[in-house]
Structures are given as C-alpha cells and as structure tokens.
Design a protein around this motif. Structure first.
Motif, PDB file in Angstrom:
ATOM      1  N   LYS A   1      65.627  26.034  81.980  1.00 52.91           N
ATOM      2  CA  LYS A   1      66.879  25.704  82.657  1.00 52.91           C
ATOM      3  C   LYS A   1      67.977  26.616  82.102  1.00 52.91           C
ATOM      4  O   LYS A   1      67.924  27.021  80.939  1.00 52.91           O
ATOM      5  CB  LYS A   1      67.262  24.249  82.408  1.00 52.91           C
ATOM      6  CG  LYS A   1      66.337  23.218  83.037  1.00 52.91           C
ATOM      7  CD  LYS A   1      66.853  21.816  82.746  1.00 52.91           C
ATOM      8  CE  LYS A   1      65.989  20.754  83.421  1.00 52.91           C
ATOM      9  NZ  LYS A   1      64.631  20.676  82.835  1.00 52.91           N
ATOM     10  N   TRP A   2      68.987  26.920  82.938  1.00 54.82           N
ATOM     11  CA  TRP A   2      70.095  27.734  82.440  1.00 54.82           C
ATOM     12  C   TRP A   2      71.377  27.340  83.152  1.00 54.82           C
ATOM     13  O   TRP A   2      71.360  26.768  84.241  1.00 54.82           O
ATOM     14  CB  TRP A   2      69.826  29.232  82.622  1.00 54.82           C
ATOM     15  CG  TRP A   2      69.691  29.684  84.054  1.00 54.82           C
ATOM     16  CD1 TRP A   2      68.569  29.676  84.818  1.00 54.82           C
ATOM     17  CD2 TRP A   2      70.738  30.184  84.889  1.00 54.82           C
ATOM     18  NE1 TRP A   2      68.837  30.149  86.074  1.00 54.82           N
ATOM     19  CE2 TRP A   2      70.163  30.478  86.144  1.00 54.82           C
ATOM     20  CE3 TRP A   2      72.103  30.432  84.690  1.00 54.82           C
ATOM     21  CZ2 TRP A   2      70.907  30.985  87.215  1.00 54.82           C
ATOM     22  CZ3 TRP A   2      72.845  30.949  85.753  1.00 54.82           C
ATOM     23  CH2 TRP A   2      72.246  31.222  86.992  1.00 54.82           C
ATOM     24  N   ARG A   3      72.496  27.641  82.512  1.00 55.62           N
ATOM     25  CA  ARG A   3      73.815  27.353  83.085  1.00 55.62           C
ATOM     26  C   ARG A   3      74.815  28.265  82.392  1.00 55.62           C
ATOM     27  O   ARG A   3      74.853  28.328  81.160  1.00 55.62           O
ATOM     28  CB  ARG A   3      74.168  25.881  82.844  1.00 55.62           C
ATOM     29  CG  ARG A   3      75.563  25.466  83.308  1.00 55.62           C
ATOM     30  CD  ARG A   3      75.786  23.963  83.129  1.00 55.62           C
ATOM     31  NE  ARG A   3      75.690  23.523  81.735  1.00 55.62           N
ATOM     32  CZ  ARG A   3      74.747  22.720  81.273  1.00 55.62           C
ATOM     33  NH1 ARG A   3      73.788  22.257  82.059  1.00 55.62           N
ATOM     34  NH2 ARG A   3      74.754  22.357  79.991  1.00 55.62           N
TER      35      ARG A   3
ATOM     36  N   GLU B   1      77.810  26.185  71.753  1.00 50.85           N
ATOM     37  CA  GLU B   1      76.446  25.977  71.303  1.00 50.85           C
ATOM     38  C   GLU B   1      76.440  25.801  69.794  1.00 50.85           C
ATOM     39  O   GLU B   1      77.127  26.517  69.071  1.00 50.85           O
ATOM     40  CB  GLU B   1      75.537  27.153  71.663  1.00 50.85           C
ATOM     41  CG  GLU B   1      74.103  26.944  71.162  1.00 50.85           C
ATOM     42  CD  GLU B   1      73.169  28.094  71.451  1.00 50.85           C
ATOM     43  OE1 GLU B   1      71.958  27.956  71.185  1.00 50.85           O
ATOM     44  OE2 GLU B   1      73.634  29.146  71.936  1.00 50.85           O
TER      45      GLU B   1
ATOM     46  N   MET C   1      73.974  28.491  78.540  1.00 46.56           N
ATOM     47  CA  MET C   1      73.052  27.416  78.209  1.00 46.56           C
ATOM     48  C   MET C   1      71.638  27.778  78.621  1.00 46.56           C
ATOM     49  O   MET C   1      71.392  28.162  79.765  1.00 46.56           O
ATOM     50  CB  MET C   1      73.474  26.120  78.911  1.00 46.56           C
ATOM     51  CG  MET C   1      72.668  24.891  78.490  1.00 46.56           C
ATOM     52  SD  MET C   1      71.014  24.740  79.238  1.00 46.56           S
ATOM     53  CE  MET C   1      71.424  24.362  80.933  1.00 46.56           C
TER      54      MET C   1
ATOM     55  N   GLY D   1      68.043  25.648  78.483  1.00 51.34           N
ATOM     56  CA  GLY D   1      67.637  24.274  78.229  1.00 51.34           C
ATOM     57  C   GLY D   1      66.160  24.025  78.456  1.00 51.34           C
ATOM     58  O   GLY D   1      65.490  24.740  79.205  1.00 51.34           O
ATOM     59  N   GLU D   2      65.671  22.983  77.820  1.00 52.95           N
ATOM     60  CA  GLU D   2      64.286  22.552  77.993  1.00 52.95           C
ATOM     61  C   GLU D   2      64.100  21.891  79.364  1.00 52.95           C
ATOM     62  O   GLU D   2      65.024  21.334  79.916  1.00 52.95           O
ATOM     63  CB  GLU D   2      63.905  21.560  76.889  1.00 52.95           C
ATOM     64  CG  GLU D   2      63.964  22.150  75.484  1.00 52.95           C
ATOM     65  CD  GLU D   2      62.873  23.169  75.198  1.00 52.95           C
ATOM     66  OE1 GLU D   2      61.896  23.223  75.981  1.00 52.95           O
ATOM     67  OE2 GLU D   2      62.993  23.884  74.208  1.00 52.95           O
ATOM     68  N   HIS D   3      62.925  22.012  79.948  1.00 55.99           N
ATOM     69  CA  HIS D   3      61.727  22.472  79.255  1.00 55.99           C
ATOM     70  C   HIS D   3      61.613  24.000  79.309  1.00 55.99           C
ATOM     71  O   HIS D   3      61.835  24.612  80.347  1.00 55.99           O
ATOM     72  CB  HIS D   3      60.481  21.831  79.888  1.00 55.99           C
ATOM     73  CG  HIS D   3      59.192  22.256  79.329  1.00 55.99           C
ATOM     74  ND1 HIS D   3      58.291  23.005  80.036  1.00 55.99           N
ATOM     75  CD2 HIS D   3      58.650  22.088  78.081  1.00 55.99           C
ATOM     76  CE1 HIS D   3      57.243  23.248  79.315  1.00 55.99           C
ATOM     77  NE2 HIS D   3      57.428  22.706  78.110  1.00 55.99           N
TER      78      HIS D   3
ATOM     79  N   TRP E   1      71.872  23.115  70.497  1.00 52.93           N
ATOM     80  CA  TRP E   1      72.482  22.004  71.226  1.00 52.93           C
ATOM     81  C   TRP E   1      73.709  22.535  71.948  1.00 52.93           C
ATOM     82  O   TRP E   1      74.482  23.325  71.376  1.00 52.93           O
ATOM     83  CB  TRP E   1      72.897  20.881  70.277  1.00 52.93           C
ATOM     84  CG  TRP E   1      73.798  19.864  70.930  1.00 52.93           C
ATOM     85  CD1 TRP E   1      73.427  18.741  71.609  1.00 52.93           C
ATOM     86  CD2 TRP E   1      75.237  19.890  70.971  1.00 52.93           C
ATOM     87  NE1 TRP E   1      74.533  18.078  72.073  1.00 52.93           N
ATOM     88  CE2 TRP E   1      75.663  18.754  71.694  1.00 52.93           C
ATOM     89  CE3 TRP E   1      76.199  20.772  70.469  1.00 52.93           C
ATOM     90  CZ2 TRP E   1      77.004  18.476  71.924  1.00 52.93           C
ATOM     91  CZ3 TRP E   1      77.534  20.502  70.711  1.00 52.93           C
ATOM     92  CH2 TRP E   1      77.936  19.357  71.416  1.00 52.93           C
ATOM     93  N   TYR E   2      73.884  22.098  73.206  1.00 59.30           N
ATOM     94  CA  TYR E   2      74.985  22.602  74.024  1.00 59.30           C
ATOM     95  C   TYR E   2      75.962  21.490  74.371  1.00 59.30           C
ATOM     96  O   TYR E   2      75.585  20.323  74.512  1.00 59.30           O
ATOM     97  CB  TYR E   2      74.448  23.230  75.315  1.00 59.30           C
ATOM     98  CG  TYR E   2      73.609  24.455  75.072  1.00 59.30           C
ATOM     99  CD1 TYR E   2      74.174  25.722  75.085  1.00 59.30           C
ATOM    100  CD2 TYR E   2      72.248  24.340  74.802  1.00 59.30           C
ATOM    101  CE1 TYR E   2      73.401  26.848  74.846  1.00 59.30           C
ATOM    102  CE2 TYR E   2      71.466  25.462  74.569  1.00 59.30           C
ATOM    103  CZ  TYR E   2      72.056  26.709  74.583  1.00 59.30           C
ATOM    104  OH  TYR E   2      71.292  27.823  74.338  1.00 59.30           O
TER     105      TYR E   2
ATOM    106  N   ASN F   1      72.431  19.685  76.853  1.00 58.61           N
ATOM    107  CA  ASN F   1      71.061  20.214  76.783  1.00 58.61           C
ATOM    108  C   ASN F   1      70.699  20.647  75.368  1.00 58.61           C
ATOM    109  O   ASN F   1      71.570  20.920  74.548  1.00 58.61           O
ATOM    110  CB  ASN F   1      70.905  21.409  77.724  1.00 58.61           C
ATOM    111  CG  ASN F   1      71.141  21.045  79.165  1.00 58.61           C
ATOM    112  OD1 ASN F   1      72.296  20.976  79.606  1.00 58.61           O
ATOM    113  ND2 ASN F   1      70.073  20.807  79.902  1.00 58.61           N
TER     114      ASN F   1
ATOM    115  N   PHE G   1      67.519  23.205  73.202  1.00 55.20           N
ATOM    116  CA  PHE G   1      66.611  24.324  73.448  1.00 55.20           C
ATOM    117  C   PHE G   1      65.986  24.791  72.145  1.00 55.20           C
ATOM    118  O   PHE G   1      66.640  24.777  71.095  1.00 55.20           O
ATOM    119  CB  PHE G   1      67.386  25.488  74.079  1.00 55.20           C
ATOM    120  CG  PHE G   1      66.521  26.605  74.606  1.00 55.20           C
ATOM    121  CD1 PHE G   1      65.720  26.423  75.719  1.00 55.20           C
ATOM    122  CD2 PHE G   1      66.515  27.842  73.976  1.00 55.20           C
ATOM    123  CE1 PHE G   1      64.926  27.455  76.202  1.00 55.20           C
ATOM    124  CE2 PHE G   1      65.726  28.879  74.456  1.00 55.20           C
ATOM    125  CZ  PHE G   1      64.933  28.678  75.577  1.00 55.20           C
TER     126      PHE G   1
END
Length: 242
Positions: free
Chosen positions: A117-119, A125, A151, A153-155, A169-170, A174, A176
């Motif tokens: 995942k990304w943003r 962070e 960002m 993120g998992e998975h 941690w964001y 999220n 990662f």
C-alpha cells in the motif's frame, strides 16, 4: 576500502522541478557524497548510460551495489538484471532503497510481487528500531523521526525476511517493515524504505548512518565462491555400492 556503485534511474531529477530542487545533481550524487565521506570508494551509474552503467567490468569491481529506481523499472534490460543477480549470488552486496522494491532486480531475487500500500500525503514517519543489536542499527537510538515521507504500508508482499531491523509507523495509522535483510546465494541484501524523491530524506544524518551501516554489513565475505556439481571424494570410500 569498500567499493560501492550507486545506481539511480535519474529521471525525476530531469523532469520534475521539485525533485531537481532537492537533488540538483541527482539522488545518486547525494548518496555518493555521504558514502564517500564515510571512507568508501564510490562510483555512480544511471539508466541511460550504455548497459545502464552496469557493465561486467563495473560489477566485477563493485563490493556493494546501491539501487534507487521508481518510474522506469520496465526500461531496465532483462539481461542486465540477470547479470546483477548473478553477481549478488556470487557475493556482491545489494542495498535497495525506497521504490526499488518494485525493480525487476529485487522482484527476481524475492520471487514475489513485492507490492504494498502507498500514499503520498507528506505525513510523519517514525522508524522504530526492532533489533538494537544489529550492526545496521549501530549508532541509532530507539527510533528515527522523519517529518515527511511517502507512506508504504502492509501488507508488503515479500518472503519472510531473514531479519527485521526497522518498522515504520505513519501519522495516518499504517505500519511497514521498513528495514529488512535477506541472504541470496553468497550475497547479502538490505532493503530500506525511506527516500521518496520529493522529500530531503537523504540529507538526514540518521538515515545516512543507516545506509552507511547497511553498505558495511552487505559487503562481501572474503572467501572463494562455492564449487557446485559432481564432486570427487575427499577420502577413500570403502564398501562402495558400485
């Protein structure tokens, strides 16, 4: 002295004014600047050079390859990917940064999609150190705070890492696996997530320290490459079935 080659596709810096303002000489040159200051012999290579700058001769003289790519993964020739993979299996270290997780090289070495995942929201962070005794975390406190980062993120679709060194941690909630290691053949691989091109992450001294540590950790062990295939007996075989 560790011999490092920094590879960068070097596209954003030529086409995006915001990126060029942060990294006027390219991300690869900023990475080279602090690795050189740490006493390493550095050279750079970019996508548009012949053979992407990763000739047999260059790779033969490289202890650790640092890889940054983003928008042009598909333009990297498969033959060059195979050449670099072979060198990693033979013992060359590899440090993959940020969006290099989707490079052909990293995916080939992992055998998975490496998707996530990304943003891009410029959020804070916090990188938590998960393995304080690991040499890659040497000199780092309990965490590193970055004011702005993209960002991830998992998975994160990767094989289970050999070691988990940092968890990110964001601000948006999220988490990662931001710093992980693998061994492939005789080579060592360190993936480190921070480093989006529109933020000055590679000027952060703690991030620089982690990358320097990662290069030192990934450098080859001084030994002969293992011999494979049919092997002669070292001792006399008695009562052989043949």
């Amino acid at each position: 002295m560790v011999k490092v080659t920094i590879w960068n596709e070097y596209r954003h810096e030529k086409t995006d004014e915001a990126v060029a303002k942060i990294y006027p000489e390219g991300i690869h040159q900023q990475l080279a600047s602090f690795l050189k200051a740490a006493g390493m012999a550095t050279k750079t290579a970019t996508l548009d050079e012949p053979e992407h700058g990763l000739t047999e001769a260059v790779l033969a003289e490289t202890d650790v390859l640092v890889w940054w790519g983003h928008v042009a993964h598909d333009e990297v020739e498969d033959a060059i990917v195979e050449r670099v993979q072979k060198r990693v299996l033979e013992g060359m270290g590899l440090v993959v940064l940020h969006s290099g997780h989707m490079s052909k090289l990293f995916m080939k070495l992992m055998g998975t999609s490496c998707d996530l995942k990304w943003r891009e929201a410029g959020e804070k962070e916090r990188l938590w150190v998960m393995d304080p005794s690991h040499p890659i975390a040497d000199g780092i406190g309990e965490y590193i705070d970055l004011e702005h980062e993209e960002m991830y993120g998992e998975h994160f679709d990767i094989p289970v890492p050999d070691e988990l060194i940092f968890t990110g941690w964001y601000e948006g909630g999220n988490v990662f696996r931001s710093g992980i290691t693998y061994k492939r053949g005789s080579g060592k691989i360190f993936y480190f997530q921070p480093g989006h091109e529109t933020y000055p992450t590679y000027y952060n001294v703690e991030i620089q320290k982690v990358i320097i540590n990662g290069v030192n950790w990934a450098k080859p062990t001084i030994r002969d490459y293992p011999v494979y295939g049919n092997a002669k007996a070292l001792e006399e075989i008695k009562n052989s079935g043949k």
